[in-house]
Each structure stands twice: as structure tokens, then as C-alpha cells.
Design a protein around this motif. Structure first.
Motif, PDB file in Angstrom:
ATOM      1  N   GLN A   1      -0.789 -16.523  -2.211  1.00 51.79           N
ATOM      2  CA  GLN A   1      -1.030 -16.650  -0.775  1.00 51.79           C
ATOM      3  C   GLN A   1      -0.324 -17.898  -0.241  1.00 51.79           C
ATOM      4  N   ASP A   2       0.326 -17.770   0.899  1.00 56.09           N
ATOM      5  CA  ASP A   2       0.995 -18.895   1.572  1.00 56.09           C
ATOM      6  C   ASP A   2       1.979 -19.631   0.669  1.00 56.09           C
ATOM      7  N   VAL A   3       2.651 -18.897  -0.188  1.00 55.94           N
ATOM      8  CA  VAL A   3       3.638 -19.476  -1.093  1.00 55.94           C
ATOM      9  C   VAL A   3       5.025 -19.234  -0.511  1.00 55.94           C
ATOM     10  N   GLU A   4       5.898 -20.213  -0.669  1.00 58.42           N
ATOM     11  CA  GLU A   4       7.259 -20.077  -0.152  1.00 58.42           C
ATOM     12  C   GLU A   4       8.216 -19.486  -1.177  1.00 58.42           C
ATOM     13  N   VAL A   5       7.977 -19.774  -2.475  1.00 52.66           N
ATOM     14  CA  VAL A   5       8.838 -19.274  -3.542  1.00 52.66           C
ATOM     15  C   VAL A   5       7.959 -18.732  -4.670  1.00 52.66           C
ATOM     16  N   VAL A   6       8.267 -17.508  -5.100  1.00 49.14           N
ATOM     17  CA  VAL A   6       7.546 -16.885  -6.214  1.00 49.14           C
ATOM     18  C   VAL A   6       8.548 -16.615  -7.325  1.00 49.14           C
ATOM     19  N   GLY A   7       8.235 -17.097  -8.526  1.00 49.08           N
ATOM     20  CA  GLY A   7       9.059 -16.834  -9.704  1.00 49.08           C
ATOM     21  C   GLY A   7       8.344 -15.863 -10.620  1.00 49.08           C
ATOM     22  N   ILE A   8       9.074 -14.881 -11.139  1.00 47.01           N
ATOM     23  CA  ILE A   8       8.505 -13.881 -12.042  1.00 47.01           C
ATOM     24  C   ILE A   8       9.465 -13.722 -13.216  1.00 47.01           C
ATOM     25  N   ASP A   9       8.953 -13.967 -14.432  1.00 44.60           N
ATOM     26  CA  ASP A   9       9.790 -13.831 -15.617  1.00 44.60           C
ATOM     27  C   ASP A   9       9.433 -12.552 -16.369  1.00 44.60           C
ATOM     28  N   GLU A  10      10.376 -12.049 -17.140  1.00 45.34           N
ATOM     29  CA  GLU A  10      10.190 -10.852 -17.983  1.00 45.34           C
ATOM     30  C   GLU A  10       9.653  -9.666 -17.181  1.00 45.34           C
ATOM     31  N   ALA A  11      10.282  -9.400 -16.053  1.00 47.05           N
ATOM     32  CA  ALA A  11       9.818  -8.354 -15.133  1.00 47.05           C
ATOM     33  C   ALA A  11       9.794  -6.972 -15.767  1.00 47.05           C
ATOM     34  N   GLN A  12      10.605  -6.741 -16.794  1.00 51.68           N
ATOM     35  CA  GLN A  12      10.642  -5.428 -17.433  1.00 51.68           C
ATOM     36  C   GLN A  12       9.302  -5.074 -18.074  1.00 51.68           C
ATOM     37  N   PHE A  13       8.464  -6.059 -18.349  1.00 50.89           N
ATOM     38  CA  PHE A  13       7.170  -5.803 -18.977  1.00 50.89           C
ATOM     39  C   PHE A  13       6.052  -5.483 -17.978  1.00 50.89           C
ATOM     40  N   PHE A  14       6.318  -5.614 -16.686  1.00 54.50           N
ATOM     41  CA  PHE A  14       5.281  -5.373 -15.686  1.00 54.50           C
ATOM     42  C   PHE A  14       5.119  -3.891 -15.372  1.00 54.50           C
ATOM     43  N   ASP A  15       4.001  -3.574 -14.756  1.00 55.25           N
ATOM     44  CA  ASP A  15       3.661  -2.199 -14.392  1.00 55.25           C
ATOM     45  C   ASP A  15       4.512  -1.707 -13.224  1.00 55.25           C
ATOM     46  N   ALA A  16       4.334  -0.440 -12.870  1.00 54.67           N
ATOM     47  CA  ALA A  16       5.156   0.226 -11.853  1.00 54.67           C
ATOM     48  C   ALA A  16       5.028  -0.383 -10.461  1.00 54.67           C
ATOM     49  N   GLU A  17       4.014  -1.178 -10.211  1.00 54.75           N
ATOM     50  CA  GLU A  17       3.810  -1.765  -8.880  1.00 54.75           C
ATOM     51  C   GLU A  17       4.615  -3.037  -8.641  1.00 54.75           C
ATOM     52  N   ILE A  18       5.302  -3.560  -9.643  1.00 53.06           N
ATOM     53  CA  ILE A  18       5.985  -4.843  -9.489  1.00 53.06           C
ATOM     54  C   ILE A  18       7.024  -4.815  -8.365  1.00 53.06           C
ATOM     55  N   THR A  19       7.721  -3.720  -8.198  1.00 50.92           N
ATOM     56  CA  THR A  19       8.720  -3.635  -7.120  1.00 50.92           C
ATOM     57  C   THR A  19       8.046  -3.716  -5.769  1.00 50.92           C
ATOM     58  N   ASN A  20       6.958  -2.984  -5.591  1.00 49.97           N
ATOM     59  CA  ASN A  20       6.196  -3.021  -4.337  1.00 49.97           C
ATOM     60  C   ASN A  20       5.639  -4.419  -4.088  1.00 49.97           C
ATOM     61  N   VAL A  21       5.144  -5.071  -5.116  1.00 52.37           N
ATOM     62  CA  VAL A  21       4.618  -6.429  -4.990  1.00 52.37           C
ATOM     63  C   VAL A  21       5.719  -7.366  -4.498  1.00 52.37           C
ATOM     64  N   CYS A  22       6.901  -7.278  -5.085  1.00 50.59           N
ATOM     65  CA  CYS A  22       8.018  -8.127  -4.667  1.00 50.59           C
ATOM     66  C   CYS A  22       8.411  -7.851  -3.218  1.00 50.59           C
ATOM     67  N   GLU A  23       8.428  -6.587  -2.842  1.00 46.79           N
ATOM     68  CA  GLU A  23       8.731  -6.211  -1.451  1.00 46.79           C
ATOM     69  C   GLU A  23       7.715  -6.825  -0.489  1.00 46.79           C
ATOM     70  N   GLN A  24       6.428  -6.721  -0.831  1.00 45.07           N
ATOM     71  CA  GLN A  24       5.381  -7.280   0.036  1.00 45.07           C
ATOM     72  C   GLN A  24       5.517  -8.795   0.159  1.00 45.07           C
ATOM     73  N   LEU A  25       5.817  -9.466  -0.951  1.00 45.20           N
ATOM     74  CA  LEU A  25       6.001 -10.915  -0.905  1.00 45.20           C
ATOM     75  C   LEU A  25       7.179 -11.295  -0.012  1.00 45.20           C
ATOM     76  N   ALA A  26       8.283 -10.571  -0.143  1.00 46.69           N
ATOM     77  CA  ALA A  26       9.455 -10.844   0.698  1.00 46.69           C
ATOM     78  C   ALA A  26       9.141 -10.590   2.172  1.00 46.69           C
ATOM     79  N   LEU A  27       8.386  -9.544   2.448  1.00 51.52           N
ATOM     80  CA  LEU A  27       8.004  -9.267   3.837  1.00 51.52           C
ATOM     81  C   LEU A  27       7.075 -10.340   4.400  1.00 51.52           C
ATOM     82  N   ARG A  28       6.330 -11.005   3.538  1.00 56.71           N
ATOM     83  CA  ARG A  28       5.487 -12.131   3.950  1.00 56.71           C
ATOM     84  C   ARG A  28       6.316 -13.385   4.219  1.00 56.71           C
ATOM     85  N   GLY A  29       7.578 -13.359   3.827  1.00 59.52           N
ATOM     86  CA  GLY A  29       8.449 -14.504   4.047  1.00 59.52           C
ATOM     87  C   GLY A  29       8.756 -15.311   2.808  1.00 59.52           C
ATOM     88  N   ALA A  30       8.367 -14.825   1.641  1.00 65.37           N
ATOM     89  CA  ALA A  30       8.610 -15.574   0.403  1.00 65.37           C
ATOM     90  C   ALA A  30       9.995 -15.275  -0.169  1.00 65.37           C
TER      91      ALA A  30
END
Length: 189
Positions: free
Chosen positions: A84-113
Motif C-alpha cells: 500500500q502507498d509504495v512507489e517501487v515494488v521489486g519482485i524476484d523469481e517471478a516464474q515461481f509465482f501463481d497465475a495472478e502475478i501478472t494481474n497483481v503487477c498490472e494493479q500496482l502499475a495502475l496505482r502508480g507504482a
């Protein structure tokens, strides 16, 4: 060059993907970008999959032993709650995440991150790995890094598994994987 300030005050987010084979420097590059964001006094949150405990239970650690504190998670939706209210989000080893990771990244970018994601683009069978193809498709910026082929010395973009395990996900490092160029990967497979 002059950039007009945003008088409305809303931030514009984006997604950066750092990809490549094992030993190409993906995590090193992710850590570098996140440390620079902190130098700029931006609010940064960093996440890694809970399953990745190769070097440390909590920190993201590169093969060169460069490290940065992170939050291990087992479900990508938790990132939305913890960033919440973060300006930069770092995510490592994304290949290991579940199918929602792309949607999560999209939502974060739409929030301005600014979302910086690192991961393997191909598995040891040279097949697209996990959600990385989807992340690459929605990325605003893509950096593909290369390792050095341990057989011939050319640039390498394949992760050759030296162990006999057949599962797609086998955590390991130099004890189980080698970077190989296209020719040397296919010649020995």
C-alpha cells in the motif's frame, strides 16, 4: 530536457521485467535498481516467493552474494495488501509465482507504482517458464540479460540442468545448472 511537473499529483506506474537464464545477473540487476530507488528516497517494498530459500529465508541474494531484505510470500495477492502507498515494488523469481502475478503487477502499475520484476524466461527444457511470458507481454520495459556459456564462452541464454531430476521446479545453483549458448545447449540435450 525539461519535463513538465504533473500538477494533478497522480503518479504514472509501469512494469519493468528483467529476464534471462540462470547466472545472467537478473537478481543482481534487480537489487541494483531497488538500491537506487532507495537512494532516491522512494518508498520501496520487495517480495520473493516463499519457496526460494536457496541462499536466505528472507533476503533476496544474488549468486555474487549481493543481498537486500525482502518479504517472502506464498500467494501473489498478498503483494497488493503489503504494498500500500509504495512507489517501487521489486519482485524476484517471478516464474515461481501463481497465475495472478501478472494481474497483481498490472494493479500496482495502475496505482502508480514502478514495478520491477525479475525471473527466468525459460525453464531447463527451454520452454516458457510460469507466468513470465504473460509478464513480458504486459511489460513497459524489458531487459534480457545473458550469462556466459561454460562450454564455449559465447553468450548464454539457456539454463542447462546437470542433475537428473525431472520436475520443472528444482531449486539449485551451480550444483544443478550451467549457463549454455543455444548451440551447446542443444548439442548436449
Amino acid at each position: 530536457m525539461f519535463i513538465e511537473p504533473n500538477i494533478k499529483g497522480d503518479r504514472r506506474g509501469w512494469i519493468e521485467v528483467i529476464c534471462g537464464s540462470m547466472f545472467s545477473g537478473k537478481t543482481e540487476e534487480l537489487i541494483r535498481r531497488l538500491k537506487r530507488a532507495r537512494i532516491a528516497n522512494l518508498k520501496v517494498e520487495i517480495f520473493k516467493p516463499a519457496v526460494d530459500v536457496r541462499y536466505d529465508d528472507v533476503k533476496i541474494v544474488s549468486h555474487d552474494e549481493n543481498a537486500i531484505q525482502s518479504t517472502p510470500i506464498d500467494n501473489s495477492q498478498k503483494i497488493l495488501l503489503l504494498a500500500q502507498d509504495v512507489e517501487v515494488v521489486g519482485i524476484d523469481e517471478a516464474q515461481f509465482f501463481d497465475a495472478e502475478i501478472t494481474n497483481v503487477c498490472e494493479q500496482l502499475a495502475l496505482r502508480g507504482a514502478r514495478v520491477i520484476v525479475a525471473g527466468l524466461d525459460m525453464d531447463y527444457k527451454a520452454q516458457p517458464f510460469g507466468q513470465m511470458p504473460n509478464l513480458l507481454a504486459v511489460a513497459d520495459y524489458i531487459t534480457k540479460l545473458h550469462a556466459i556459456c561454460v562450454v564455449c564462452g559465447n553468450i548464454a541464454n539457456y539454463s542447462y540442468r546437470t542433475s537428473s531430476e525431472g520436475a520443472q521446479v528444482v531449486l539449485g545453483e551451480k550444483d544443478k545448472y550451467e549457463p549454455r549458448c543455444r548451440h551447446c545447449y542443444h548439442q548436449h540435450n
